[in-house]
Scaffold this motif. Structure first.
Motif, short mmCIF file in Angstrom:
data_model
loop_
_atom_site.label_atom_id
_atom_site.label_comp_id
_atom_site.label_asym_id
_atom_site.label_seq_id
_atom_site.Cartn_x
_atom_site.Cartn_y
_atom_site.Cartn_z
N ASP A 53 0.81 -1.22 0.00
CA ASP A 53 0.00 0.00 0.00
C ASP A 53 0.84 1.27 0.00
O ASP A 53 0.29 2.37 -0.09
CB ASP A 53 -0.94 0.01 1.22
N SER A 54 2.15 1.13 0.07
CA SER A 54 3.02 2.31 0.11
C SER A 54 3.36 2.85 -1.27
O SER A 54 3.90 3.95 -1.39
CB SER A 54 4.31 1.99 0.86
N TRP A 55 3.06 2.07 -2.33
CA TRP A 55 3.34 2.55 -3.68
C TRP A 55 2.22 2.11 -4.61
O TRP A 55 2.03 0.94 -4.86
CB TRP A 55 4.70 2.06 -4.19
N LEU A 56 1.44 3.10 -5.05
CA LEU A 56 0.30 2.86 -5.93
C LEU A 56 0.66 3.28 -7.35
O LEU A 56 1.09 4.42 -7.57
CB LEU A 56 -0.92 3.63 -5.42
N LEU A 57 0.48 2.38 -8.28
CA LEU A 57 0.88 2.61 -9.67
C LEU A 57 -0.34 2.87 -10.54
O LEU A 57 -1.45 2.46 -10.22
CB LEU A 57 1.62 1.38 -10.21
N PRO A 58 -0.16 3.54 -11.67
CA PRO A 58 -1.26 3.67 -12.63
C PRO A 58 -1.62 2.31 -13.22
O PRO A 58 -0.77 1.43 -13.35
CB PRO A 58 -0.70 4.59 -13.71
N GLU A 59 -2.89 2.13 -13.57
CA GLU A 59 -3.28 0.90 -14.26
C GLU A 59 -2.75 0.89 -15.68
O GLU A 59 -2.32 -0.16 -16.19
CB GLU A 59 -4.81 0.77 -14.28
N GLU A 60 -2.79 2.04 -16.34
CA GLU A 60 -2.35 2.10 -17.73
C GLU A 60 -0.84 2.28 -17.80
O GLU A 60 -0.24 3.05 -17.03
CB GLU A 60 -3.04 3.26 -18.44
N VAL A 61 -0.24 1.58 -18.74
CA VAL A 61 1.21 1.66 -18.92
C VAL A 61 1.57 2.99 -19.57
O VAL A 61 0.99 3.38 -20.58
CB VAL A 61 1.71 0.49 -19.80
N ASP A 62 2.53 3.69 -18.98
CA ASP A 62 3.07 4.92 -19.55
C ASP A 62 4.56 4.67 -19.82
O ASP A 62 5.35 4.58 -18.88
CB ASP A 62 2.87 6.09 -18.60
N LEU A 63 4.92 4.55 -21.09
CA LEU A 63 6.31 4.24 -21.43
C LEU A 63 7.28 5.28 -20.89
O LEU A 63 8.36 4.93 -20.40
CB LEU A 63 6.46 4.12 -22.95
N ARG A 64 6.91 6.54 -20.99
CA ARG A 64 7.82 7.58 -20.50
C ARG A 64 8.07 7.44 -19.02
O ARG A 64 9.21 7.57 -18.55
CB ARG A 64 7.24 8.97 -20.80
N LEU A 65 7.02 7.17 -18.28
CA LEU A 65 7.16 6.99 -16.84
C LEU A 65 8.01 5.76 -16.52
O LEU A 65 8.94 5.83 -15.72
CB LEU A 65 5.77 6.86 -16.19
N MET A 66 7.69 4.63 -17.15
CA MET A 66 8.43 3.41 -16.87
C MET A 66 9.89 3.54 -17.23
O MET A 66 10.79 3.13 -16.50
CB MET A 66 7.81 2.23 -17.62
N ARG A 67 10.15 4.11 -18.39
CA ARG A 67 11.54 4.22 -18.82
C ARG A 67 12.30 5.28 -18.03
O ARG A 67 13.49 5.15 -17.79
CB ARG A 67 11.59 4.51 -20.32
N GLY A 68 11.58 6.31 -17.58
CA GLY A 68 12.22 7.30 -16.74
C GLY A 68 12.62 6.75 -15.40
O GLY A 68 13.65 7.12 -14.82
N LEU A 69 11.82 5.80 -14.88
CA LEU A 69 12.11 5.21 -13.58
C LEU A 69 13.17 4.14 -13.65
O LEU A 69 13.92 3.95 -12.70
CB LEU A 69 10.83 4.61 -12.99
#
Length: 347
Positions: free
Chosen positions: A38-54
């Motif tokens: 419960d400490s990290w909630l992610l978007p349901e939809e994949v965002d390539l920019r977000l994933m690759r940035g992380l």
């Protein structure tokens, strides 16, 4: 400019009670894991920019930072890079993390294929966590840089991983490994590539020296996304069914879910799972990948291959990325991996 998708609005541990879209029963999260999930909630939809940035390095300077950061936490190791000629004129980069003072000129090797849904990450992703799990196990880690989807559709990423494996086996003496003791390690999307890689190696009879073992950890095996666990965790879970289908769409395009998909693109499509290396498969009880993992192990047994299977009760996707002795379930999952690696590498 498009905004990033919003995080899931409810605590994952209470999703079944709060999300009206969840209609079918499902296992609950282990109470010791609730504060973590419960400490990290992610978007349901994949965002390539977000994933690759992380998770992905953008330039050589950042790459160097990553390798230096890994070595800073594991100062007994040294890092070297090697380039293998890849498919269609490409090159495959391999990062090798080896003991500075090895006890043998030919150590066992763990061939690391990073996670990220086959759409994000790089060869440094997850290596620090992996080295933590490998404490006390003397081996060399080889981490492969494979091309990502959607820029490179499947089976392109698996072909990159295969190229790197063959190169490592053929150059075993130069990098200080025993080619007869190579274990493939793949997490999540990397688990799909690890499974595909082992199918390729079996079918192509190369490397000439067979792979010792494969570890498929919460593996992303099935593009059809129609199992019971897929339905149970369609919503309200890290890497839920929505995320999973979107990632597979990036990986396969319009072919996803059709009879055009091969076993090298989606390993669950394989009908013959005979003559595979010794295998370790695990998954969490509360994740979409649970049932495809169980089915893959079942089909391995049906075909005469050997597999150790773990489904961790009340756990979620990648809950055991790093050991935590204060949480017995995490510690047990890590210990099981360590025990299997030692047994396979040392025999």
């Amino acid at each position: 400019m498009a905004q990033n998708p919003l995080p899931y609005p409810f605590p994952y541990s209470r999703a079944a009670d709060l999300d009206s879209r969840i209609k079918i029963p499902r296992p609950i999260i282990d109470s010791a894991l609730v504060p973590i999930i419960d400490s990290w909630l992610l978007p349901e939809e994949v965002d390539l920019r977000l994933m690759r940035g992380l998770s992905n390095s953008e330039n050589s300077e950042t790459n160097n930072y990553h390798s230096d950061a890994i070595i800073a936490k594991a100062p007994h190791l040294k890092h070297t890079e090697h380039i293998a000629p890849g498919p269609n004129g490409t090159s495959v980069i391999l990062s090798v993390f080896a003991p500075k003072e090895p006890t043998s000129a030919a150590l066992p090797a763990l061939y690391h294929i990073h996670g990220g849904g086959m759409i994000a990450g790089d060869r440094f992703s997850g290596v620090t966590e992996l080295l933590d799990i490998l404490k006390g196990i003397e081996c060399i880690v080889i981490s492969v840089e494979y091309r990502l989807a959607p820029e490179t559709r499947a089976p392109g990423p698996a072909e990159d991983c295969y190229t790197g494996l063959v190169w490592a086996s053929e150059n075993a003496a130069a990098i200080g490994i025993d080619a007869a003791k190579i274990v493939i390690w793949g997490v999540s999307g990397g688990g799909a590539l690890a499974a595909a890689l082992c199918l390729m190696a079996r079918d192509r009879k190369s490397p000439a020296i067979p792979i010792k073992g494969q570890m498929l950890l919460s593996p992303m095996l099935d593009d059809r996304c129609d199992s019971v666990s897929d339905q149970q965790f369609e919503y309200g879970s890290p890497w839920c069914g929505v995320s999973n289908r979107m990632a597979w769409d990036y990986v396969l395009g319009e072919d996803r879910g059709t009879d055009k998909v091969s076993q090298y693109q989606s390993p669950s499509r394989a009908e013959d799972l005979a003559n595979l290396p010794s295998t370790y498969i695990d998954a969490a009880e509360c994740e979409v990948f649970r049932d495809p993992a169980v089915l893959y192990a079942t089909n391995m047994w049906r075909c005469g291959s050997t597999c150790e299977l773990h489904i961790w009760p009340g756990a979620f996707h990648l809950f055991d990325g790093m050991d935590n002795p204060r949480v017995p379930l995490i510690h047990a999952a890590v210990a099981a991996k360590q025990t299997w690696i030692r047994r396979i590498m040392m025999r």
